[in-house]
Write a protein that holds these residues in place. Sequence first.
Motif, PDB file in Angstrom:
ATOM      1  N   SER A  49      -8.100 -14.074  11.842  1.00  0.00           N
ATOM      2  CA  SER A  49      -7.285 -13.195  12.697  1.00  0.00           C
ATOM      3  C   SER A  49      -6.477 -12.207  11.866  1.00  0.00           C
ATOM      4  CB  SER A  49      -6.345 -14.028  13.559  1.00  0.00           C
ATOM      5  OG  SER A  49      -7.075 -14.841  14.434  1.00  0.00           O
ATOM      6  N   VAL A  50      -5.880 -12.684  10.788  1.00  0.00           N
ATOM      7  CA  VAL A  50      -5.103 -11.796   9.919  1.00  0.00           C
ATOM      8  C   VAL A  50      -5.997 -10.741   9.283  1.00  0.00           C
ATOM      9  CG1 VAL A  50      -3.745 -11.710   7.784  1.00  0.00           C
ATOM     10  CG2 VAL A  50      -3.260 -13.463   9.500  1.00  0.00           C
ATOM     11  N   LEU A  51      -7.148 -11.150   8.774  1.00  0.00           N
ATOM     12  CA  LEU A  51      -8.064 -10.183   8.166  1.00  0.00           C
ATOM     13  C   LEU A  51      -8.556  -9.151   9.182  1.00  0.00           C
ATOM     14  CD1 LEU A  51     -10.226 -12.376   5.756  1.00  0.00           C
ATOM     15  CD2 LEU A  51      -8.583 -10.603   5.146  1.00  0.00           C
ATOM     16  N   ALA A  52      -8.887  -9.589  10.370  1.00  0.00           N
ATOM     17  CA  ALA A  52      -9.342  -8.651  11.396  1.00  0.00           C
ATOM     18  C   ALA A  52      -8.248  -7.657  11.753  1.00  0.00           C
ATOM     19  CB  ALA A  52      -9.800  -9.418  12.631  1.00  0.00           C
ATOM     20  N   THR A  53      -7.015  -8.154  11.849  1.00  0.00           N
ATOM     21  CA  THR A  53      -5.894  -7.263  12.171  1.00  0.00           C
ATOM     22  C   THR A  53      -5.648  -6.245  11.049  1.00  0.00           C
ATOM     23  OG1 THR A  53      -4.871  -9.017  13.464  1.00  0.00           O
ATOM     24  CG2 THR A  53      -3.457  -7.216  12.767  1.00  0.00           C
ATOM     25  N   VAL A  54      -5.658  -6.710   9.819  1.00  0.00           N
ATOM     26  CA  VAL A  54      -5.430  -5.825   8.677  1.00  0.00           C
ATOM     27  C   VAL A  54      -6.547  -4.785   8.550  1.00  0.00           C
ATOM     28  CG1 VAL A  54      -5.343  -5.768   6.140  1.00  0.00           C
ATOM     29  CG2 VAL A  54      -3.999  -7.464   7.423  1.00  0.00           C
ATOM     30  N   LEU A  55      -7.785  -5.211   8.745  1.00  0.00           N
ATOM     31  CA  LEU A  55      -8.901  -4.269   8.614  1.00  0.00           C
ATOM     32  C   LEU A  55      -9.011  -3.312   9.809  1.00  0.00           C
ATOM     33  CD1 LEU A  55     -11.631  -6.655   7.178  1.00  0.00           C
ATOM     34  CD2 LEU A  55     -10.341  -4.902   5.950  1.00  0.00           C
ATOM     35  N   ALA A  56      -8.574  -3.743  10.976  1.00  0.00           N
ATOM     36  CA  ALA A  56      -8.687  -2.902  12.163  1.00  0.00           C
ATOM     37  C   ALA A  56      -7.504  -1.942  12.309  1.00  0.00           C
ATOM     38  CB  ALA A  56      -8.796  -3.769  13.401  1.00  0.00           C
ATOM     39  N   TYR A  57      -6.383  -2.227  11.696  1.00  0.00           N
ATOM     40  CA  TYR A  57      -5.195  -1.394  11.864  1.00  0.00           C
ATOM     41  C   TYR A  57      -5.441   0.067  11.469  1.00  0.00           C
ATOM     42  CZ  TYR A  57      -0.397   0.204  11.718  1.00  0.00           C
ATOM     43  OH  TYR A  57       0.746   0.898  11.924  1.00  0.00           O
ATOM     44  N   PRO A  58      -6.048   0.348  10.295  1.00  0.00           N
ATOM     45  CA  PRO A  58      -6.281   1.756   9.946  1.00  0.00           C
ATOM     46  C   PRO A  58      -7.220   2.469  10.922  1.00  0.00           C
ATOM     47  CG  PRO A  58      -6.551   0.366   8.017  1.00  0.00           C
ATOM     48  CD  PRO A  58      -6.431  -0.543   9.200  1.00  0.00           C
ATOM     49  N   VAL A  59      -8.146   1.758  11.492  1.00  0.00           N
ATOM     50  CA  VAL A  59      -9.084   2.372  12.437  1.00  0.00           C
ATOM     51  C   VAL A  59      -8.365   2.711  13.743  1.00  0.00           C
ATOM     52  CG1 VAL A  59     -11.188   1.967  13.767  1.00  0.00           C
ATOM     53  CG2 VAL A  59     -11.021   1.140  11.420  1.00  0.00           C
TER      54      VAL A  59
END
Length: 61
Positions: A49-59
């Motif tokens: 969940s943390v990785l998905a949030t971090v990777l999706a934030y810039p998009v």
Amino acid sequence: MRTEQIRQTQDSRGIISRPFTLAQYARLVNVELYPRVLWTTLRISIVTSVLATVLAYPVAS
């Protein structure tokens, strides 16, 4: 060999299984494998969940 009698029930679809009892919850606590698997699963889900949030934030911005 187990000496206790195992009661089984049959549902409306014809599936035979053991009835629900609180003994199954007690087994979750008493068998050492289950808490370990639970914590491993929770760790993986949190990291994912943390990785998905971090990777999706810039998009998203």
